[in-house]
Write an enzyme that holds these catalytic residues in place. Structure first.
Site, PDB file in Angstrom:
ATOM      1  N   LYS A 150       0.825  -1.212   0.000  1.00  0.00           N
ATOM      2  CA  LYS A 150       0.000   0.000   0.000  1.00  0.00           C
ATOM      3  C   LYS A 150       0.854   1.254   0.000  1.00  0.00           C
ATOM      4  O   LYS A 150       1.693   1.451   0.888  1.00  0.00           O
ATOM      5  CB  LYS A 150      -0.897  -0.019   1.245  1.00  0.00           C
ATOM      6  CG  LYS A 150      -1.736   1.231   1.461  1.00  0.00           C
ATOM      7  CD  LYS A 150      -3.065   1.164   0.767  1.00  0.00           C
ATOM      8  CE  LYS A 150      -3.860   2.470   0.915  1.00  0.00           C
ATOM      9  NZ  LYS A 150      -4.699   2.507   2.109  1.00  0.00           N
ATOM     10  N   ASP A 187     -13.297   0.481   3.990  1.00  0.00           N
ATOM     11  CA  ASP A 187     -12.420   1.460   4.650  1.00  0.00           C
ATOM     12  C   ASP A 187     -12.938   1.735   6.058  1.00  0.00           C
ATOM     13  O   ASP A 187     -12.775   2.845   6.589  1.00  0.00           O
ATOM     14  CB  ASP A 187     -12.296   2.761   3.846  1.00  0.00           C
ATOM     15  CG  ASP A 187     -11.076   3.577   4.273  1.00  0.00           C
ATOM     16  OD1 ASP A 187     -10.229   3.042   5.013  1.00  0.00           O
ATOM     17  OD2 ASP A 187     -10.986   4.743   3.868  1.00  0.00           O
TER      18      ASP A 187
HETATM   19  O1  DOR Z   1     -10.555   8.191   6.940  1.00  0.00           O
HETATM   20  C1  DOR Z   1      -9.565   7.484   6.915  1.00  0.00           C
HETATM   21  N1  DOR Z   1      -9.191   6.753   7.988  1.00  0.00           N
HETATM   22  N2  DOR Z   1      -8.830   7.425   5.787  1.00  0.00           N
HETATM   23  C2  DOR Z   1      -7.643   6.789   5.735  1.00  0.00           C
HETATM   24  O2  DOR Z   1      -7.015   6.819   4.721  1.00  0.00           O
HETATM   25  C3  DOR Z   1      -7.116   6.116   6.941  1.00  0.00           C
HETATM   26  C4  DOR Z   1      -8.162   5.781   7.889  1.00  0.00           C
HETATM   27  C5  DOR Z   1      -7.637   5.396   9.249  1.00  0.00           C
HETATM   28  O3  DOR Z   1      -6.678   4.629   9.332  1.00  0.00           O
HETATM   29  O4  DOR Z   1      -8.209   5.859  10.248  1.00  0.00           O
HETATM   30 ZN    ZN Z   2      -8.195   3.064   4.581  1.00  0.00          ZN
END
Ligand code: DOR
Ligand code: ZN
Length: 335
Positions: free
Chosen positions: A97, A240
């Site tokens: 990543k 996500d």
């Molecule tokens: O909103 C997010 N939270 N975007 C990311 O890219 C990382 C993630 C996190 O790890 O909390």
């Molecule tokens: Zn993420």
């Protein structure tokens, strides 16, 4: 009266944050209960970027989800790697990543200059290791993904045999890129199919909908939703889901991340039903991913029942998207 049911087979979450320790123990079983597998993000502190860290993190996850048929697809955090490092870890990971430095949670050790990792990308292409990308720059917040799109085009062209995943796409322009390069695919989250910036900051500020990339305009959401509803062959579901303790969300300096893992599938069933596209959901949450990533996850059938349910207000100290909201579908059985 007979019940209305709907089933999904081996659903996959191709982008998820499990964290470590107590948070991992709280959230990972919630995913492992209904999903057959998930792509585990490496943005820990310190990042997952060596064999020892990878071994230990995978072991910790497997212990926590032991009771469930769930395959964690591990990832490495991109830094310059040697050929022998990559060769030795290749069979243990689904990809590497790329986090541009400083663009999101725990990306301080991310890539500053792309040229620093070009040799590594060439090795990954030769070794057939896929690249997953948080595609944002540090431009004005609404423009960050769009500003990154030329980088995707450049990488896709210069490394034509490298499979590149555009993670959590949020704009119609990113959606359009999918049809331009054979070696690009994408993940999309639940929240980016449902909300726009208005839901985050148009009324009272809603920290539980704040994530990176930030939700965009109605036209963007419409384009993403259209792709998901047709189960575009280059698009897969990746929640996500990114848990943060409530005090980190409901505070000045709110952490980015929406927690959706335990409710994502039920909400997707409702969303696809509403648009008359339930017959496409299996492809969007499983079949496309199996084909694109070449994975064969554990067999699991999740049966949903159309009956009122309510999203819990909290999972321990984590608040999910839409706490307390009524849902049309609930998980009735997992077998
Ligand atoms: O909103 C997010 N939270 N975007 C990311 O890219 C990382 C993630 C996190 O790890 O909390
Ligand atoms: Zn993420």
């Amino acid at each position: 009266m007979s019940k209305t049911t709907f089933s999904l087979h081996s659903p996959l979450d191709m982008h998820i944050h499990f964290r470590e320790g107590a948070m991992l123990r709280r959230v990972a079983p919630l995913s492992a209960e209904t999903f057959s597998g998930g792509v585990i993000m490496p943005n820990l502190v310190p990042p997952v970027d060596n064999q020892d860290r990878l071994d230990r993190y995978e072991r910790e996850i497997r212990e926590v989800v032991e009771r469930h048929a769930f395959e964690p697809y591990m990832t490495l955090f991109l830094r310059p790697y040697t050929e022998s490092e990559l060769a030795s870890m290749k069979d243990r990971i689904i990809g590497v990543k790329l986090y541009p430095e400083g663009v999101t949670t725990h990306s301080e050790e991310g890539v500053g200059e792309l040229r620093d990792v070009e040799d590594t990308l060439a090795l990954m292409q030769d070794l057939d290791i896929r690249l997953m990308v948080h595609g944002e720059t540090t431009d004005f917040v609404m423009d960050r993904e769009r500003a990154f799109l030329p980088v995707y085009e450049d990488l896709a062209t210069r490394f034509p045999r490298l499979h590149i995943v555009m993670e959590h796409i949020t704009t119609r322009e990113a959606a359009a890129l999918l049809d331009r390069h054979e070696n690009l695919s994408a993940t999309v989250t639940l929240q980016h199919l449902l909300i726009t910036l208005d839901d985050v900051a148009g009324g009272l500020l809603n920290p539980h909908l704040f994530c990176k990339p930030i939700a965009k305009r109605p036209e963007d959401r419409e384009a993403l939703l259209a792709l998901a509803l047709e189960a575009h062959p280059g698009l897969v579901f990746g929640s996500d889901s990114a848990p943060h303790p409530v005090d980190k969300k409901e505070s000045a300096g709110c952490a980015a991340g929406v927690f959706t893992a335990p409710i994502a599938l039920q909400m997707l069933v409702g969303l696809f039903e509403e648009h008359g596209a339930l017959d496409r959901l299996q492809a969007f949450v499983s079949d496309n991913a199996k084909r694109i990533y070449g994975v064969e996850p554990p067999a699991k059938t999740v049966v949903f029942e159309k009956t009122g349910a309510v999203i819990p207000e909290r999972y321990g100290d984590v608040i999910p998207m839409y706490p307390g909201r009524e849902l049309d579908w609930k998980v009735a059985e997992v077998r």
